[in-house]
Design a protein around this motif. Structure first.
Motif, PDB file in Angstrom:
ATOM      1  N   TYR A   1     -12.289  -5.101  18.881  1.00  0.00           N
ATOM      2  CA  TYR A   1     -13.257  -5.488  19.896  1.00  0.00           C
ATOM      3  C   TYR A   1     -14.573  -5.884  19.224  1.00  0.00           C
ATOM      4  CZ  TYR A   1     -10.476  -3.962  23.879  1.00  0.00           C
ATOM      5  OH  TYR A   1      -9.507  -3.844  24.839  1.00  0.00           O
ATOM      6  N   MET A   2     -15.105  -7.016  19.647  1.00  0.00           N
ATOM      7  CA  MET A   2     -16.373  -7.494  19.097  1.00  0.00           C
ATOM      8  C   MET A   2     -17.481  -7.259  20.118  1.00  0.00           C
ATOM      9  SD  MET A   2     -15.027 -11.038  17.390  1.00  0.00           S
ATOM     10  CE  MET A   2     -16.623 -11.417  16.713  1.00  0.00           C
TER      11      MET A   2
ATOM     12  N   GLY B   1     -15.555  -7.516  23.589  1.00  0.00           N
ATOM     13  CA  GLY B   1     -14.452  -8.357  24.009  1.00  0.00           C
ATOM     14  C   GLY B   1     -13.517  -8.672  22.863  1.00  0.00           C
ATOM     15  N   MET B   2     -12.334  -9.107  23.247  1.00  0.00           N
ATOM     16  CA  MET B   2     -11.321  -9.526  22.291  1.00  0.00           C
ATOM     17  C   MET B   2     -10.604 -10.727  22.898  1.00  0.00           C
ATOM     18  SD  MET B   2      -8.074  -7.344  20.822  1.00  0.00           S
ATOM     19  CE  MET B   2      -9.060  -5.867  20.743  1.00  0.00           C
TER      20      MET B   2
ATOM     21  N   HIS C   1     -16.910   6.371  20.870  1.00  0.00           N
ATOM     22  CA  HIS C   1     -16.013   5.487  21.613  1.00  0.00           C
ATOM     23  C   HIS C   1     -16.236   4.030  21.171  1.00  0.00           C
ATOM     24  CE1 HIS C   1     -13.639   4.484  25.297  1.00  0.00           C
ATOM     25  NE2 HIS C   1     -14.407   3.411  25.315  1.00  0.00           N
ATOM     26  N   ILE C   2     -17.484   3.638  21.068  1.00  0.00           N
ATOM     27  CA  ILE C   2     -17.834   2.272  20.649  1.00  0.00           C
ATOM     28  C   ILE C   2     -17.313   2.002  19.242  1.00  0.00           C
ATOM     29  CG2 ILE C   2     -19.784   0.776  20.010  1.00  0.00           C
ATOM     30  CD1 ILE C   2     -21.252   2.057  22.496  1.00  0.00           C
ATOM     31  N   SER C   3     -17.438   2.968  18.342  1.00  0.00           N
ATOM     32  CA  SER C   3     -16.959   2.757  16.967  1.00  0.00           C
ATOM     33  C   SER C   3     -15.445   2.524  16.941  1.00  0.00           C
ATOM     34  CB  SER C   3     -17.351   3.931  16.064  1.00  0.00           C
ATOM     35  OG  SER C   3     -16.583   5.098  16.364  1.00  0.00           O
ATOM     36  N   ILE C   4     -14.708   3.208  17.799  1.00  0.00           N
ATOM     37  CA  ILE C   4     -13.248   3.023  17.862  1.00  0.00           C
ATOM     38  C   ILE C   4     -12.922   1.625  18.378  1.00  0.00           C
ATOM     39  CG2 ILE C   4     -11.086   3.838  18.885  1.00  0.00           C
ATOM     40  CD1 ILE C   4     -12.455   6.649  19.043  1.00  0.00           C
TER      41      ILE C   4
ATOM     42  N   ARG D   1      -8.096 -12.983  27.242  1.00  0.00           N
ATOM     43  CA  ARG D   1      -9.270 -12.155  26.927  1.00  0.00           C
ATOM     44  C   ARG D   1      -9.164 -10.785  27.576  1.00  0.00           C
ATOM     45  NH1 ARG D   1     -14.589 -11.773  25.899  1.00  0.00           N
ATOM     46  NH2 ARG D   1     -15.985 -11.015  27.485  1.00  0.00           N
ATOM     47  N   VAL D   2      -9.646  -9.789  26.830  1.00  0.00           N
ATOM     48  CA  VAL D   2      -9.825  -8.437  27.355  1.00  0.00           C
ATOM     49  C   VAL D   2     -11.230  -8.000  26.951  1.00  0.00           C
ATOM     50  CG1 VAL D   2      -8.746  -7.308  25.343  1.00  0.00           C
ATOM     51  CG2 VAL D   2      -8.811  -6.117  27.553  1.00  0.00           C
ATOM     52  N   PHE D   3     -11.896  -7.276  27.849  1.00  0.00           N
ATOM     53  CA  PHE D   3     -13.261  -6.828  27.543  1.00  0.00           C
ATOM     54  C   PHE D   3     -13.454  -5.401  28.026  1.00  0.00           C
ATOM     55  CE2 PHE D   3     -13.434  -8.613  31.769  1.00  0.00           C
ATOM     56  CZ  PHE D   3     -14.328  -7.824  32.463  1.00  0.00           C
TER      57      PHE D   3
END
Length: 192
Positions: free
Chosen positions: A162-163, A185-186, A153-156, A141-143
């Protein structure tokens, strides 16, 4: 491209994709990074400007020891494009036991003003960080935590796997106003 110091926690320390390269953070980049951090404090968890002395002490006391720690809490990288430093970031708040980490990313403050460059640089950085965390480290996991006013930034993040997982309401105070923090997270399975 080889950087001076390598992380013993990683077998590979340089990652490339196209004309982008991530290398273990270099001491020679510290002053530029300090300037970028001071210029972009509103998007960071940094409340005071860093002096050159502060930055030197941080490198000597925190970053250098992370190179020799098999389970370091952070892996920081210089982001290079066409042999030029353009940004930095990496994995912080690493939990080796839980196989997760938080992604951090900061671009040269001048490049960050250009949305086209920002998006291209961040997309390539995300691609490289996925190679680090999922292929090299074999983590699950990465967050990220992003202040809600950073909508671009969030849209990218969301366009690149990333969810959105949650909101920390009124989590930060910036310029006299409270803002939410958005957690994305992903999971490794999301990108395979």
């Amino acid at each position: 491209m080889n950087s001076e110091i390598k992380y013993i926690a990683l077998k590979q320390n340089d990652f490339s994709y196209g004309d982008y390269i991530l290398v273990s953070i270099r001491q020679e980049d510290m002053e530029r990074i300090r300037q970028w951090r001071n210029a972009q404090m509103s998007v960071l968890r940094q409340s005071v400007k860093l002096s050159p002395g502060d930055q030197k002490l941080y490198f000597e006391n925190v970053i250098k020891s992370s190179f020799t720690d098999k389970e370091t809490k952070q892996l920081l990288f210089s982001l290079i494009k066409n042999n030029q430093l353009i940004g930095y970031g990496g994995l912080v708040n690493i939990s080796w036991k839980d196989k997760r980490a938080e992604m951090s990313f900061l671009l040269d403050d001048q490049r960050a003003k250009n949305k086209t460059l920002y998006k291209k640089d961040m997309v390539n950085f995300i691609y490289l960080i996925k190679k680090v965390i999922f292929e090299e480290m074999k983590f699950n996991r990465v967050f990220t935590e992003t202040f809600a006013f950073r909508t671009f930034h969030i849209s990218i993040l969301e366009e690149n796997g990333y969810m959105k997982e949650g909101i920390l309401r009124n989590h930060i105070l910036e310029s006299g106003k409270f803002y939410d923090s958005i957690i994305h997270g992903m999971i490794k399975g999301d990108v395979l």
